[in-house]
Design a protein around this motif. Structure first.
Motif, short mmCIF file in Angstrom:
data_model
loop_
_atom_site.label_atom_id
_atom_site.label_comp_id
_atom_site.label_asym_id
_atom_site.label_seq_id
_atom_site.Cartn_x
_atom_site.Cartn_y
_atom_site.Cartn_z
N PHE A 124 0.84 -1.19 0.00
CA PHE A 124 0.00 0.00 0.00
C PHE A 124 0.88 1.25 0.00
CE2 PHE A 124 -4.26 1.48 2.06
CZ PHE A 124 -4.36 2.47 1.09
N SER A 125 1.92 1.25 0.83
CA SER A 125 2.77 2.43 0.95
C SER A 125 3.87 2.49 -0.11
CB SER A 125 3.41 2.48 2.35
OG SER A 125 4.08 1.27 2.64
N ALA A 126 4.11 1.38 -0.83
CA ALA A 126 5.18 1.36 -1.83
C ALA A 126 5.03 2.45 -2.91
CB ALA A 126 5.28 -0.02 -2.47
N PRO A 127 3.82 2.65 -3.48
CA PRO A 127 3.68 3.73 -4.47
C PRO A 127 3.95 5.11 -3.87
CG PRO A 127 1.83 2.22 -4.61
CD PRO A 127 2.57 1.88 -3.37
N MET A 128 3.62 5.27 -2.58
CA MET A 128 3.86 6.54 -1.92
C MET A 128 5.36 6.80 -1.77
SD MET A 128 0.78 7.35 -1.59
CE MET A 128 -0.82 6.59 -1.54
N ILE A 129 6.10 5.76 -1.43
CA ILE A 129 7.56 5.87 -1.34
C ILE A 129 8.11 6.24 -2.72
CG2 ILE A 129 9.64 4.46 -1.23
CD1 ILE A 129 9.04 4.89 1.49
N GLN A 130 7.56 5.61 -3.75
CA GLN A 130 8.01 5.90 -5.11
C GLN A 130 7.83 7.38 -5.44
OE1 GLN A 130 9.94 4.38 -7.12
NE2 GLN A 130 8.78 3.27 -8.69
N GLU A 131 6.68 7.93 -5.05
CA GLU A 131 6.42 9.34 -5.30
C GLU A 131 7.33 10.23 -4.45
OE1 GLU A 131 4.62 11.17 -7.31
OE2 GLU A 131 3.82 9.46 -8.42
N ALA A 132 7.49 9.85 -3.18
CA ALA A 132 8.30 10.66 -2.26
C ALA A 132 9.76 10.70 -2.71
CB ALA A 132 8.20 10.11 -0.84
N ALA A 133 10.21 9.61 -3.34
CA ALA A 133 11.61 9.51 -3.77
C ALA A 133 11.83 10.08 -5.17
CB ALA A 133 12.07 8.06 -3.73
#
Length: 428
Positions: A124-133
């Protein structure tokens, strides 16, 4: 000779684990490798073929397997919608005024999703990490370990995790009484995560691509709430539904509340992004989606074969013999957690043994200390386990070599166990 005979169950499990790692290493695939490991374990323990089929079919039809597969499917649909519609990026943009530190942006969503006791929630949080990075000098391996580690920092201090609820029940404590002893584990996890994954010497992030965005974007709470509504519904809805169901229908599985919340969150995302129904149809046919569901099924089949073959019981008897409480509270939970990668597995296998030995030894006043030692050891085992669902899903999402990422997880996990041992002596 008797000593070696007693260690035979341990040798069997180590061999099975090596077979699974070899399969993964040689690109057999995670799901097939785990399934093959279950087959090897069945052969080593002389399980009959009919019994293997029976255990496997029961695992496939088990409520836990079905619920977990459904939960992960909904997570992937929701995360896919947020990613492909651009809403994940809009959420990050709306938060840049609040999250000015690039490192804080990297850990915020995994830690937030960690408040939701969602099996496989790291996807769930993986796409958010992708965006944050995005725009930052962060490798795929760093994204994996940050997402994986900070997703689990609350597990030893949050009352909604089933493993914590089961452990408290086995120890004869209320959940809040039990967390009163285990909560320092959350601070230890955060400190270890910051030291091993976020400090400048290990994560330099020389290219801070979000610098301009942070200064340009202000703080508008209305936009944050609007764009983040699917996440708010998923997390808040899970708490609400679980609370309501526990009062109105106390016998209903807790996963139902999570499923209802995720369904509501998916509808929120669909409503916010008209015409995105075709994205869901595409997601359901993606190879990654099908592989992840198959992998979950394989993990549960292996877990049930592990339980049915009697190896864990043999290890427990070994611990109760020569090594007694130390092995029961350290060796058994760590090994079971490491092999199964599931909190409930080590709690169910080790905690009854620890509680029984504590009472048999007349050390009832020391039960909290031994229970904490068992919890820290088992949790360290599942965090170090390459078979942990969240670790597997995160590596799959970022297309990172599992062994390379795993090497960065082992040392912090072992350090967590050492801190647990130190805390054990403090409690004593």
């Amino acid at each position: 000779m008797d000593f070696l005979q007693n260690l035979l169950p341990l040798f069997k499990i180590i061999f099975v684990f090596m077979c699974m790692l070899a399969g993964i290493r040689f690109r057999l695939g995670v799901g097939p490798s785990i399934l093959a490991g279950g087959g090897v374990l069945a052969l080593l323990t002389s399980m009959k073929f009919a019994e293997v089929l029976k255990v496997s079919s029961e695992a496939l039809l088990d409520d836990k397997t079905i619920f977990l597969a459904l939960i992960v499917a909904l997570i992937m649909i929701l995360s896919g919608l947020l990613e492909k519609t651009g809403q994940a990026g809009r959420i990050m943009n709306s938060l840049t005024g609040y999250l000015k530190s690039p490192r804080l942006r990297l850990v915020f969503f995994p830690a937030l999703i960690g408040l939701l006791p969602m099996p496989g929630g790291a996807i769930f949080s993986a796409p958010m990490i992708q965006e944050a990075a995005n725009g930052l000098d962060v490798s795929g391996r760093d994204k994996v370990v940050i997402n994986y580690w900070f997703r689990h920092v609350w597990e030893l201090a949050w009352p909604l995790y089933p493993g914590m609820i089961l452990a408290a029940s086995l120890c004869g404590m209320t959940i809040f009484e039990y967390i009163g002893y285990t909560f320092p584990g959350a601070f230890a996890c955060i400190a270890l995560g910051c030291f091993y994954y976020l400090r400048p010497s290990v994560l330099p992030m020389k290219n801070n691509g979000h610098g301009a965005d942070v200064s340009a974007n202000g703080r508008d709470i209305k936009i944050v709430l609007k764009e983040g509504l699917p996440l708010i519904v998923a997390i808040g809805g899970a708490f609400l539904f679980e609370t309501l169901l526990s009062f109105l229908l106390p016998g209903i599985p807790f996963e139902i509340g999570i499923i209802l919340a995720l369904l509501a969150a998916v509808f929120c995302s669909l409503f916010a992004n008209p015409g995105s129904m075709s994205i869901i149809r595409g997601l359901l046919l993606e190879k990654r989606f099908l592989n992840m569901i198959f992998m979950i099924v394989c993990v549960f089949v292996f877990k049930d074969i592990l339980g049915a073959c009697g190896v864990v019981d043999e290890l427990a008897r070994l611990a109760g013999g020569e090594a007694a409480l130390i092995a029961a509270a350290v060796f058994v939970p760590f090994l079971v957690g490491f092999i199964a990668g599931i909190t409930l597995a080590f709690v169910g296998a080790a905690m009854p043994l620890v509680v029984g030995l504590v009472h048999a030894s007349g050390l009832q006043d020391q039960l909290p200390a031994w229970a904490v030692l068992c919890m820290f050891s088992g949790f360290s085992g599942i965090m170090a386990s390459p078979l942990h669902i969240c670790f597997l899903l995160t590596c799959e999402y970022f297309k990172v070599d599992m062994v390379a990422a795993w090497k960065k997880v082992v040392i912090p996990s072992l350090m967590l166990m050492l801190l647990g041992v130190a805390y054990f002596f403090v409690l004593l």
